[in-house]
Design a protein around this motif. Structure first.
Motif, PDB file in Angstrom:
ATOM      1  N   GLY A 176      30.278  61.894  44.754  1.00  0.00           N
ATOM      2  CA  GLY A 176      30.556  61.981  46.194  1.00  0.00           C
ATOM      3  C   GLY A 176      30.148  63.369  46.682  1.00  0.00           C
ATOM      4  N   SER A 177      29.654  63.444  47.925  1.00  0.00           N
ATOM      5  CA  SER A 177      29.208  64.764  48.382  1.00  0.00           C
ATOM      6  C   SER A 177      30.397  65.694  48.636  1.00  0.00           C
ATOM      7  CB  SER A 177      28.309  64.656  49.617  1.00  0.00           C
ATOM      8  OG  SER A 177      28.977  64.016  50.673  1.00  0.00           O
ATOM      9  N   ASP A 220      25.109  70.031  55.263  1.00  0.00           N
ATOM     10  CA  ASP A 220      25.753  68.784  54.831  1.00  0.00           C
ATOM     11  C   ASP A 220      25.185  67.665  55.706  1.00  0.00           C
ATOM     12  OD1 ASP A 220      27.489  67.071  53.639  1.00  0.00           O
ATOM     13  OD2 ASP A 220      29.330  67.974  54.407  1.00  0.00           O
ATOM     14  N   PRO A 254      25.281  63.838  55.486  1.00  0.00           N
ATOM     15  CA  PRO A 254      25.532  62.463  55.017  1.00  0.00           C
ATOM     16  C   PRO A 254      25.188  61.366  56.025  1.00  0.00           C
ATOM     17  CG  PRO A 254      27.604  63.491  55.642  1.00  0.00           C
ATOM     18  CD  PRO A 254      26.541  64.547  55.800  1.00  0.00           C
ATOM     19  N   SER A 301      24.621  61.922  50.840  1.00  0.00           N
ATOM     20  CA  SER A 301      25.541  60.984  50.198  1.00  0.00           C
ATOM     21  C   SER A 301      25.012  59.559  50.269  1.00  0.00           C
ATOM     22  CB  SER A 301      26.866  61.058  50.974  1.00  0.00           C
ATOM     23  OG  SER A 301      27.766  60.116  50.494  1.00  0.00           O
ATOM     24  N   SER A 336      27.399  57.279  50.393  1.00  0.00           N
ATOM     25  CA  SER A 336      28.630  56.625  50.860  1.00  0.00           C
ATOM     26  C   SER A 336      28.443  55.864  52.162  1.00  0.00           C
ATOM     27  CB  SER A 336      29.731  57.657  51.090  1.00  0.00           C
ATOM     28  OG  SER A 336      30.166  58.185  49.877  1.00  0.00           O
ATOM     29  N   LYS A 337      27.701  56.438  53.089  1.00  0.00           N
ATOM     30  CA  LYS A 337      27.633  55.841  54.422  1.00  0.00           C
ATOM     31  C   LYS A 337      26.552  54.769  54.501  1.00  0.00           C
ATOM     32  CE  LYS A 337      30.611  59.106  55.314  1.00  0.00           C
ATOM     33  NZ  LYS A 337      32.038  58.898  55.493  1.00  0.00           N
ATOM     34  N   ARG A 342      31.204  56.374  44.922  1.00  0.00           N
ATOM     35  CA  ARG A 342      31.393  57.824  44.842  1.00  0.00           C
ATOM     36  C   ARG A 342      30.150  58.538  44.344  1.00  0.00           C
ATOM     37  NH1 ARG A 342      32.969  58.943  47.970  1.00  0.00           N
ATOM     38  NH2 ARG A 342      33.841  60.982  47.538  1.00  0.00           N
TER      39      ARG A 342
HETATM   40  C1  LIG Z   1      30.361  65.839  56.800  1.00  0.00           C
HETATM   41  C2  LIG Z   1      30.831  65.142  55.568  1.00  0.00           C
HETATM   42  N1  LIG Z   1      30.562  65.675  54.372  1.00  0.00           N
HETATM   43  C3  LIG Z   1      30.960  65.093  53.233  1.00  0.00           C
HETATM   44  C4  LIG Z   1      31.669  63.903  53.259  1.00  0.00           C
HETATM   45  C5  LIG Z   1      32.121  63.312  51.962  1.00  0.00           C
HETATM   46  O1  LIG Z   1      31.448  62.118  51.686  1.00  0.00           O
HETATM   47  P1  LIG Z   1      31.348  61.481  50.238  1.00  0.00           P
HETATM   48  O2  LIG Z   1      32.161  62.308  49.295  1.00  0.00           O
HETATM   49  O3  LIG Z   1      31.844  60.097  50.365  1.00  0.00           O
HETATM   50  O4  LIG Z   1      29.880  61.544  49.887  1.00  0.00           O
HETATM   51  C6  LIG Z   1      31.974  63.302  54.480  1.00  0.00           C
HETATM   52  C7  LIG Z   1      32.766  62.062  54.537  1.00  0.00           C
HETATM   53  O5  LIG Z   1      33.145  61.544  55.546  1.00  0.00           O
HETATM   54  C8  LIG Z   1      31.544  63.945  55.677  1.00  0.00           C
HETATM   55  O6  LIG Z   1      31.807  63.446  56.891  1.00  0.00           O
END
Ligand SMILES: Cc1ncc(COP(=O)(O)O)c(C=O)c1O
Length: 382
Positions: free
Chosen positions: A89-90, A185, A187, A215, A217-218, A225
């Motif tokens: 996960g980021s 960052d 994502p 990431s 994730s989205k 993760r």
């Molecule tokens: C700006 C930003 N960075 C990092 C994350 C962490 O994401 P993940 O750990 O799921 O990759 C999020 C999650 O909402 C985010 O909005």
């Protein structure tokens, strides 16, 4: 009495995790977290090679790092597979970066407002948080010399804003001039609903050290993760050792699943359908906000990402956290804006609403009910 590390004094409990705990309650409508639409999650049919069940490399699987490096090069970032680390996960990238660069009192520049779980980590390590506004970089400011500058220039969390090309160039120049480490960052970059500038600032710096992260994730699903970072050669060995110390390596089965998904022939169609669905959800959400909220709030339509950021029209500052219990009792979850400010300001008069997770019917009911609660609160304090 257990003696805890002194840094624990800087640890805030994340309001978002506390809200996420109640969103599974039957009947709860969540407009709170940055959750993707679960109907868009991919089918995971993976044959797991037994080799993948063995311990692996801390930097992650070579084939996935190579795919990421190719993608980064296409975005203009000077990277190869050896400058990439796969993350669990980021969020992990924020933790590793903080461990590497932040000591008590280290000046760290953050947007105001910004991603609350980044603030949580920076505070834990004792950062001295310096709020910045992207417009301040119009003139180079020699007195502003943070050690680390954290930015989410594309579909920012929580505001949904995107920086234009000139602002990106100015931030890059400022980091070069001050030797500030640029931490970008990114994502949300794939979730774009209008043509807009998305070139990473890390592709624009000349001499400043940089860390760029994103990431899966989205765009795929958060439960796997998986995220990744790439960084300047001077930082890479340290971040890799910190990654190793944190969890040895990210889940290899998840990495194989992501590699197979990003290489599947329909990956790009998948991304376009996701953007089309989210654009429709955004537009419908905006129409509903216009219907229910136009007399009590203002907002900009976000060109991408997952959030609307509402500024309430009030004569006096209001603390939207105090409205959460009533909203949760009425089965609506939203994010009070206060938590996104480094100084956890007592009254920001802002709220963040997610438009991707809930279904259309719940979104309409949720917005209508939330508007009613907020209108009542505003009337009571006027
Ligand atoms: C700006 C930003 N960075 C990092 C994350 C962490 O994401 P993940 O750990 O799921 O990759 C999020 C999650 O909402 C985010 O909005």
């Amino acid at each position: 009495m257990v003696s805890l590390a002194s840094r624990i004094q800087g640890l805030d409990s994340s309001p978002i995790r506390n809200i996420l705990k109640v969103i599974d309650r039957p009947g709860m409508i969540s407009l709170a977290g940055g959750l993707p639409d679960s109907h868009c999650f991919p089918d995971l049919h993976i044959d797991v090679d037994t080799q993948l069940m063995q311990y692996g490399a801390s930097e992650g699987e070579e084939n996935l790092r190579q795919w990421i490096a190719n993608d980064l090069v296409a975005r203009g970032i000077l990277a190869d597979a050896n400058s990439v680390i796969i993350l669990s996960g980021s969020q992990q990238g924020i933790d590793l970066t903080a461990k590497l660069l932040i000591e008590p009192g280290t000046p760290v520049a953050v947007e105001s407002p910004t991603y609350l779980a980044a603030l949580q980590v920076f505070k834990l390590f004792g950062a001295q948080l310096l709020d910045y506004d992207s417009s301040q970089f119009r003139h180079s400011d020699e007195s502003f010399a943070p050690a680390l500058l954290y930015t989410i220039p594309t579909f920012q969390n929580p505001t949904g804003k995107v920086y234009d090309s000139a602002t990106r160039q100015q931030i890059a120049r400022q980091c070069d001039a001050q030797g500030t480490v640029l931490f970008e960052d990114d994502p949300y970059r794939e979730l774009s609903y209008e043509p807009c500038e998305r070139k990473p600032i890390c592709a624009m710096v000349k001499s400043a050290p940089w860390i760029y992260q994103s990431s899966f994730s989205k765009t795929l699903c958060p439960g796997l993760r998986l995220g990744y970072l790439a960084c300047s050669a001077s930082l890479y060995p340290y971040l890799l050792q910190l990654k190793q110390a944190a969890d040895l390596h990210s889940n290899r089965v998840a990495q194989a699943a992501v590699y197979s998904l990003v290489n599947s022939p329909d990956y790009h169609t998948r991304l376009s359908s996701l953007c089309e669905l989210y654009k429709n959800k955004r537009d419908r959400f905006d129409r509903l906000l216009n219907h229910y909220f136009s007399d009590i709030a203002q907002w900009d339509v976000p060109p991408g990402g997952l959030f609307f950021w509402l500024r309430l029209k009030t004569a006096h500052p209001v603390d939207t956290r105090t409205w959460l219990p009533d909203a949760l009792a009425a089965n609506i979850a939203f994010m009070p804006g206060e938590s996104f400010y480094s100084d956890a300001r007592p009254a920001s008069g802002t709220i963040r609403l997610n438009f991707t997770y809930a279904n259309n019917e719940d979104i309409e009911n949720g917005i209508a009910c939330l508007a009613q609660i907020i209108r009542k609160k505003l009337n009571a304090c006027s």
